[in-house]
Write an enzyme that holds these catalytic residues in place. Structure first.
Site, PDB file in Angstrom:
ATOM      1  N   HIS A   1       0.856  -1.196   0.000  1.00  0.00           N
ATOM      2  CA  HIS A   1       0.000   0.000   0.000  1.00  0.00           C
ATOM      3  C   HIS A   1       0.891   1.245   0.000  1.00  0.00           C
ATOM      4  O   HIS A   1       1.092   1.870  -1.026  1.00  0.00           O
ATOM      5  CB  HIS A   1      -0.948  -0.034   1.205  1.00  0.00           C
ATOM      6  CG  HIS A   1      -1.827   1.158   1.296  1.00  0.00           C
ATOM      7  ND1 HIS A   1      -2.021   1.865   2.454  1.00  0.00           N
ATOM      8  CD2 HIS A   1      -2.579   1.777   0.350  1.00  0.00           C
ATOM      9  CE1 HIS A   1      -2.856   2.876   2.212  1.00  0.00           C
ATOM     10  NE2 HIS A   1      -3.201   2.848   0.954  1.00  0.00           N
TER      11      HIS A   1
ATOM     12  N   CYS B   1      -0.536   0.340   9.746  1.00  0.00           N
ATOM     13  CA  CYS B   1      -0.711   1.711   9.261  1.00  0.00           C
ATOM     14  C   CYS B   1      -2.123   1.970   8.763  1.00  0.00           C
ATOM     15  O   CYS B   1      -2.745   2.946   9.157  1.00  0.00           O
ATOM     16  CB  CYS B   1       0.307   2.003   8.159  1.00  0.00           C
ATOM     17  SG  CYS B   1       1.975   2.140   8.801  1.00  0.00           S
ATOM     18  N   HIS B   2      -2.579   1.099   7.806  1.00  0.00           N
ATOM     19  CA  HIS B   2      -3.922   1.330   7.272  1.00  0.00           C
ATOM     20  C   HIS B   2      -4.762   0.070   7.269  1.00  0.00           C
ATOM     21  O   HIS B   2      -5.761  -0.001   6.575  1.00  0.00           O
ATOM     22  CB  HIS B   2      -3.829   1.927   5.860  1.00  0.00           C
ATOM     23  CG  HIS B   2      -2.941   3.126   5.797  1.00  0.00           C
ATOM     24  ND1 HIS B   2      -1.637   3.049   5.367  1.00  0.00           N
ATOM     25  CD2 HIS B   2      -3.148   4.413   6.171  1.00  0.00           C
ATOM     26  CE1 HIS B   2      -1.088   4.249   5.464  1.00  0.00           C
ATOM     27  NE2 HIS B   2      -1.982   5.097   5.950  1.00  0.00           N
ATOM     28  N   GLY B   3      -4.341  -0.949   8.024  1.00  0.00           N
ATOM     29  CA  GLY B   3      -5.180  -2.137   8.209  1.00  0.00           C
ATOM     30  C   GLY B   3      -5.207  -3.111   7.053  1.00  0.00           C
ATOM     31  O   GLY B   3      -6.263  -3.625   6.704  1.00  0.00           O
TER      32      GLY B   3
ATOM     33  N   PRO C   1      -6.458  -1.892   2.142  1.00  0.00           N
ATOM     34  CA  PRO C   1      -6.212  -1.048   0.959  1.00  0.00           C
ATOM     35  C   PRO C   1      -5.034  -1.480   0.079  1.00  0.00           C
ATOM     36  O   PRO C   1      -4.897  -0.964  -1.021  1.00  0.00           O
ATOM     37  CB  PRO C   1      -5.916   0.334   1.577  1.00  0.00           C
ATOM     38  CG  PRO C   1      -5.417   0.037   2.957  1.00  0.00           C
ATOM     39  CD  PRO C   1      -6.082  -1.224   3.396  1.00  0.00           C
TER      40      PRO C   1
END
Lengths: 179, 427, 283
Positions: free
Chosen positions: A124, A143-145, A158
Site C-alpha cells: 500500500h 498503518c492502514h489495516g 487497501p
C-alpha cells in the site's frame, strides 16, 4: 592571402557545406561521449552493487518463526511456516476474492514448501507489516489495516498487491541467495 | 563599438520572447554578429579555451561532490572510492585534477598574450583588472581544492598557507585561529574549505561575465595593437571566430586527454597519496606547479611578514600595470627592445618556478666541496628582483625611451596589396 | 621569436629538472620493462596472481590493504578475472579467497549485539591485520607498516621503486652505525651522513628501513611453477601492488586510445571546416 580586394562579408560561407555538418556532428559526438560518464556516475556504484545480492542460511529460522534481514536497504521476511499454516495457504490458492491471484506454490521456496521469503514492505504505502497478526494469521499492517494471509497474499484492506517475492536462488540445503 | 543590434526575430515565439526578455538578441549581438578583428592569431583563442576549462571544472566538480565526504576520517577514502567504485569515477577525478593544471596553463598563456600585445592598455584597463581578479579567485580555488583529498601535501600545504596569516602583526593570530576553526588545521578547516571551494567557481563565473562584458565594450585587441577603423577590419564572430576557437579547443582537448589518460599523476606529487598525518612532515613540502613562482618569492626574504607582503605584491603589481606602462605603442610586435625584456621575463618566471620546487639551501652548482656557489635561495632573490624590476622599472622607463617600429594605420592595410580600397569606399 | 623562446625554455626546463631526481640520497630505482608500462601496457594476469600470493603469504601479516575490495580481484584486468563471471561477486575464486582470508572482518552479532569476527565476503574490503595504528606499531617495534592500497602512486618510481627496494637490501657497510631494528637499503630515501664514520665524500646511498628483508628464496610456492627466487617474488608483488593502486588503469589507457583517435579525427574535421569558412577572407 594574395587575393584581389574582397568586400568582406559579401560571400557568406555556405552553411550547408558538408564539412561544416560533419565537423558539428563530430563535435556533438564528442559532447555526448563526455556527457555519458557524467550521467552514469549517478548509477549505483561498485560497492552498492556488491551488496545487491546477499546469502542467507535458512536453517537459522526455527519452526513457526520469522527472521527479518536487510537487503538493498529493505526488510526481508524469512518465515518458516508450520504445516497448518502451509495448509491454510494452499486451501485458498483459488479463492475468488484474491486481489492478485497466486498459488502458494508460486510464492514459496522451490523444494522447501514451509519457507517463505518476502519483501517486508506493505504494497500500500510501504510500512513494515507485523508477523502473525490479522484475520488470516499471516501479516497485518498497522498503518492502514491491510491483512495478508500465510502466503503473504493481500486478503483485506487497501493494499493492491501481494507481498513481493524477491529473486531467490537456492544454493544448497541451507543456503539461499536473495537478489 | 558594436553599433545597433542586427538581430531580427523570425518566428512568433522569438518575437514574443524578444519583447519580454531580449536574451536571444543579446546572444546574437555578442556571439554571432559581433564584429571581431580579422587578424587575430591563435593566442586569442585562449579565452574560449578558458571558458571550456571553467565549464569542465564546474561540471566535474559538482559530480565529484556527489561522492566526496568532507570529513578528516573519510575524505581520503571517499576519493579512493571514487577512483575504484563509482562508475567512471576515475575519469571524472582525473579530469578535475588535470583540468586544474590545464586551466592554469591556459590562464598563464592568456595573461602573457595580454602582456605582449598590450591588451591591458587603455581603454581596456578594467578588462585587465577583472582578469586579475579572476586569476586571484582561481589561485584561491585551486588552493582550497588541493586540500580536499586530505593527503600529506594537502594537509601540510594548508598548514603553511594558513600560517602565513600569522605574520600579520596583532591581528595575525586571531585571524589564523578563525581560519582554522580550532588550534590547528583539522576537521573544521576541511569542512569550510570544501564549502568555499564549491562557492568560489561560481564567483569566478560571475566575474567572467563582467570580463566578457567589458571586452565587448572596447572590442578585442589584436596583434597589431591598432583599433579596427572600418568594417573591412572586422569579421562576424560566428562563424569566423567560432570555428577557429573550436579548432583551438579541440587541440587543447588533445593535450588534456594525453595527461588524463596517460600521465594523470605527472603534474601532482606522490606524497599526496599518503593519508594526512599531522605528526609527520614530508621532507619536501611543495605546492602545485602553478604556485611555484610565488612560493619562491615568499621564501626569498628571511622575514616572514616581508615575504608574505612581497608574495601578494607580486600579484598586486599586475593590477596597476596599465598605469605603469608609458608606451604609446600597444603591441610588442613593434617594440623590439620591450620584446627582449618580455622574453627575459618569461624565462625568469620559469626560473622562479624551479626555485619554488627546490630547497633554498641546496646548491645548484658549487666550486669544490665547501666552496662558494649558487644556491636556490640566491637565485630566487635575483629572479624576484627581476620580476619586480620588470614591472616597476623596466616597463615605465622603456615606454619613454624606446623608439618603436612604424605601426600600420589600419588592420587591413598591411594584409591586402594595392591601394586601401576599403577605407576609400567607406561611406 | 616568441615560439622559439618557448621551445628553448621548455628544453631548459627538462635539463634543470634532471639532476633533482634521486630523492634523499637514495639510488635511482632500477627501470623495469613492466608489461603494464606505456600507453598500450596491460597487466599479465599470471604475474598478478603470483604477486597476489606473495602479498597474501608474506605482506598481509603486517600491511593492510584497506581501500581494496575482494571483489575487485575479479574485475576486468584483475588477477582473477574470468569472463564467465562478469559480476565479480559471483566469481568462485574471489569468493573462496574472501571466505578463506586469514584475517576476519569485525562485525556485530545481530542477536546479542556483541562484537564478533566473521569470514569476509566479496563485498568486504581487505580487513587490516591490526585493529589500529597503536597495535600496528606495537607489533613492529614502533614502526608503522604503511597501508599498501595506493603504495605505487604514493612513492616516486612506483613499481620500479617497490621492486628495487625489495631487492635492495645489502649487508650493512662497515662504518655505518645502525641500530638492530633498522636495516640498510640503498633504495630507501634517507640521509646517512649522520651515522657514517667513513670517508665524508662517500656516504653510502640510501637509508635505514624498519622492515627486515621480507622475501627469501622459496618463501612462496607459485602455482604456475615459476621459480620462487627473490627477484621473481619481488617483480610479481610489485606488479600486483601497481595494479591494486589503480585497478582501472588498463581501462584508462584503452579509453585513452579511443579518445585520442577520435579527437585527432575531430581536429582534422574542424580544421577543414575552419579553412572552408575562412577561404575567401584575408587573415
Amino acid at each position: 592571402m594574395a587575393d584581389t580586394a574582397v568586400q568582406s562579408g559579401s560571400e557568406d560561407p555556405n552553411r550547408r557545406d558538408f564539412i561544416h555538418i560533419a565537423a558539428i556532428a563530430a563535435a556533438a559526438g564528442a559532447g555526448g561521449m563526455l556527457a555519458w560518464p557524467l550521467v552514469t556516475q549517478m548509477n549505483p556504484s561498485g560497492d552498492t552493487l556488491a551488496l545487491a545480492s546477499i546469502e542467507f542460511d535458512i536453517s537459522k529460522v526455527e519452526d513457526g518463526q520469522q527472521v527479518v534481514i536487510k537487503w538493498r536497504g529493505k526488510p526481508v521476511f524469512v518465515r518458516n511456516r508450520t504445516p497448518e499454516q502451509v495448509a491454510a495457504a494452499e486451501k485458498d490458492d483459488h479463492a475468488p476474492d484474491l486481489k492478485e491471484p497466486q498459488t502458494d506454490a508460486e510464492r514459496r521456496l522451490p523444494g522447501k514448501a514451509n519457507y517463505l521469503v518476502l519483501i517486508g514492505t506493505c504494497t500500500h504505502l510501504g510500512c513494515v507489516p507485523t508477523v502473525g497478526g490479522g484475520d488470516w494469521g499471516g501479516w497485518f499492517c498497522p498503518c492502514h489495516g491491510s491483512h495478508y494471509d500465510t502466503s503473504g497474499r493481500i486478503r483485506k484492506g487497501p493494499a493492491p498487491k501481494n507481498l513481493v517475492v524477491p529473486e531467490i536462488a537456492v544454493l544448497s540445503d541451507t543456503k539461499i541467495k536473495i537478489g | 563599438m558594436s553599433g545597433p543590434s542586427t538581430y531580427e526575430p523570425k518566428t512568433g515565439v522569438t518575437r514574443w520572447l524578444d519583447t519580454r526578455l531580449p536574451i536571444l538578441r543579446l546572444a546574437h549581438d555578442s556571439f554571432v554578429d559581433y564584429p571581431t578583428p580579422r587578424n587575430l592569431n591563435y593566442w586569442w583563442t585562449f579565452g574560449a579555451i578558458l571558458s571550456f576549462c571553467l565549464g569542465m571544472q564546474i561540471v566535474t566538480g559538482i559530480v565529484l561532490a556527489m561522492h566526496y565526504v568532507p570529513h578528516v576520517d573519510h575524505a581520503f577514502n571517499s576519493v579512493e572510492r571514487i577512483m575504484r567504485d563509482v562508475n567512471y569515477g576515475w575519469l571524472i577525478r582525473y579530469l578535475h585534477s588535470n583540468g586544474a593544471s590545464m586551466f592554469f596553463i591556459a590562464v598563464y598563456i592568456h595573461m602573457l598574450r595580454g602582456l605582449y600585445y598590450g591588451s591591458y592598455k587603455a581603454p581596456r584597463e578594467v578588462l585587465w583588472i577583472l582578469g586579475c581578479i579572476i586569476y586571484l579567485l582561481m589561485m584561491a580555488t585551486g588552493f582550497l581544492g588541493y586540500v580536499l583529498p586530505w593527503g600529506q601535501m594537502s594537509f601540510h600545504g594548508a598548514v603553511v598557507i594558513t600560517n602565513l596569516f600569522g605574520a600579520l602583526p596583532i591581528v595575525g593570530e586571531p585571524i589564523t585561529t578563525w581560519l582554522w576553526g580550532g588550534f590547528a588545521v583539522d576537521n573544521p578547516t576541511l569542512n569550510r574549505f570544501f564549502s568555499l571551494h564549491y562557492l568560489l567557481p561560481f564567483m569566478i563565473a560571475g566575474v567572467v561575465i563582467l570580463h566578457i562584458w567589458a571586452l565587448h565594450v572596447s572590442g578585442q585587441n589584436n596583434p597589431l595593437g591598432v583599433e579596427p577603423k572600418s568594417k573591412a577590419d572586422t569579421v562576424k564572430f560566428t562563424p569566423y571566430a567560432t570555428v577557429k576557437d573550436g579548432f583551438a579547443v579541440t587541440l587543447f582537448m588533445l593535450l588534456f586527454a594525453f595527461f588524463v589518460f596517460y600521465m594523470p599523476n605527472a603534474l601532482g606529487h606522490a606524497d599526496n597519496y599518503i593519508p594526512a598525518n599531522p605528526l609527520v612532515t614530508p621532507t619536501h613540502i611543495v605546492p602545485e606547479w602553478y604556485y611555484l613562482p610565488f612560493y619562491a618569492i615568499l621564501r626569498a626574504v628571511p622575514d616572514k611578514l616581508t615575504g608574505v607582503i612581497l608574495m601578494f605584491s607580486s600579484i598586486g603589481v599586475l593590477f596597476v600595470l596599465p598605469w605603469l606602462d608609458t608606451s604609446k605603442v600597444r603591441s610588442m610586435r613593434f617594440r623590439p627592445t620591450a620584446r627582449l625584456f618580455f622574453i627575459l621575463f618569461l624565462v625568469n618566471a620559469m626560473i622562479l618556478g624551479f626555485c619554488g620546487a627546490n630547497l633554498p639551501d641546496e646548491f645548484i652548482f658549487r666550486i669544490g666541496e665547501d666552496g662558494p656557489g649558487l644556491n636556490w635561495l640566491w637565485l630566487s632573490r635575483i629572479a624576484t628582483l627581476y620580476y619586480f624590476g620588470y614591472f616597476l622599472l623596466i616597463t615605465p622607463v622603456l615606454g619613454l625611451v624606446e623608439k618603436p617600429l612604424p605601426v600600420p594605420d589600419t588592420i587591413s592595410s598591411p594584409v591586402l596589396p594595392g591601394p586601401d580600397l576599403h577605407n576609400e569606399q567607406k561611406a | 621569436m616568441l615560439r622559439k623562446t618557448l621551445v628553448l625554455a621548455a628544453a631548459l626546463g627538462l635539463v634543470i629538472a634532471g639532476p633533482a631526481m634521486a630523492s634523499g640520497g637514495a639510488l635511482h630505482p632500477k627501470e623495469i620493462n613492466w608489461t603494464f608500462n606505456g600507453p598500450l601496457g596491460k597487466f599479465d594476469q599470471a604475474q598478478l596472481q603470483r604477486g597476489f600470493k606473495v602479498y597474501q603469504e608474506v605482506c598481509a601479516a603486517c600491511h593492510s590493504m584497506r581501500q581494496l575490495s575482494f571483489r575487485t580481484l575479479g574485475e576486468k584486468s584483475g588477477p582473477f578475472y574470468d569472463e564467465h563471471y562478469k559480476n565479480p561477486n559471483d566469481n568462485p575464486y574471489v569468493k573462496a579467497i574472501a571466505a578463506g582470508w586469514a584475517q576476519q572482518v569485525p562485525d556485530i552479532d545481530s542477536e546479542t549485539g556483541d562484537p564478533v569476527l566473521r569470514p569476509a565476503t566479496t563485498a568486504d574490503r581487505f580487513p587490516a591485520p591490526y585493529p589500529n595504528e597503536a597495535a600496528a606499531r606495537a607489533g613492529n617495534g614502533g614502526a608503522l607498516p604503511p597501508d599498501l592500497s595506493v603504495i605505487a602512486k604514493a612513492r616516486h618510481g612506483g613499481a620500479d621503486y617497490i621492486h628495487s627496494l625489495l631487492t635492495g637490501y645489502r649487508a650493512t657497510p662497515a662504518g655505518l652505525k645502525a641500530p638492530e631494528t633498522l636495516h640498510y637499503n640503498a633504495y630507501f630515501p634517507g640521509d646517512l651522513s649522520g651515522s657514517w664514520s667513513g670517508d665524508k665524500h662517500h656516504v653510502p646511498a640510501g637509508g635505514l628501513i624498519a622492515m627486515p628483508p621480507p622475501l627469501a628464496p622459496g618463501k612462496v610456492t607459485f602455482d604456475d611453477g615459476a621459480p620462487s627466487t627473490v627477484e621473481q617474488q619481488s617483480r610479481d608483488v610489485a606488479a600486483f601492488l601497481a595494479w591494486a593502486s589503480e585497478p582501472k588503469q588498463t581501462e584508462r589507457k584503452q579509453t585513452g586510445l579511443a579518445v585520442m583517435i577520435y579527437l585527432l579525427l575531430l581536429s582534422v574535421l574542424v580544421y577543414a571546416s575552419y579553412r572552408r569558412v575562412w577561404r575567401n577572407e584575408s587573415h
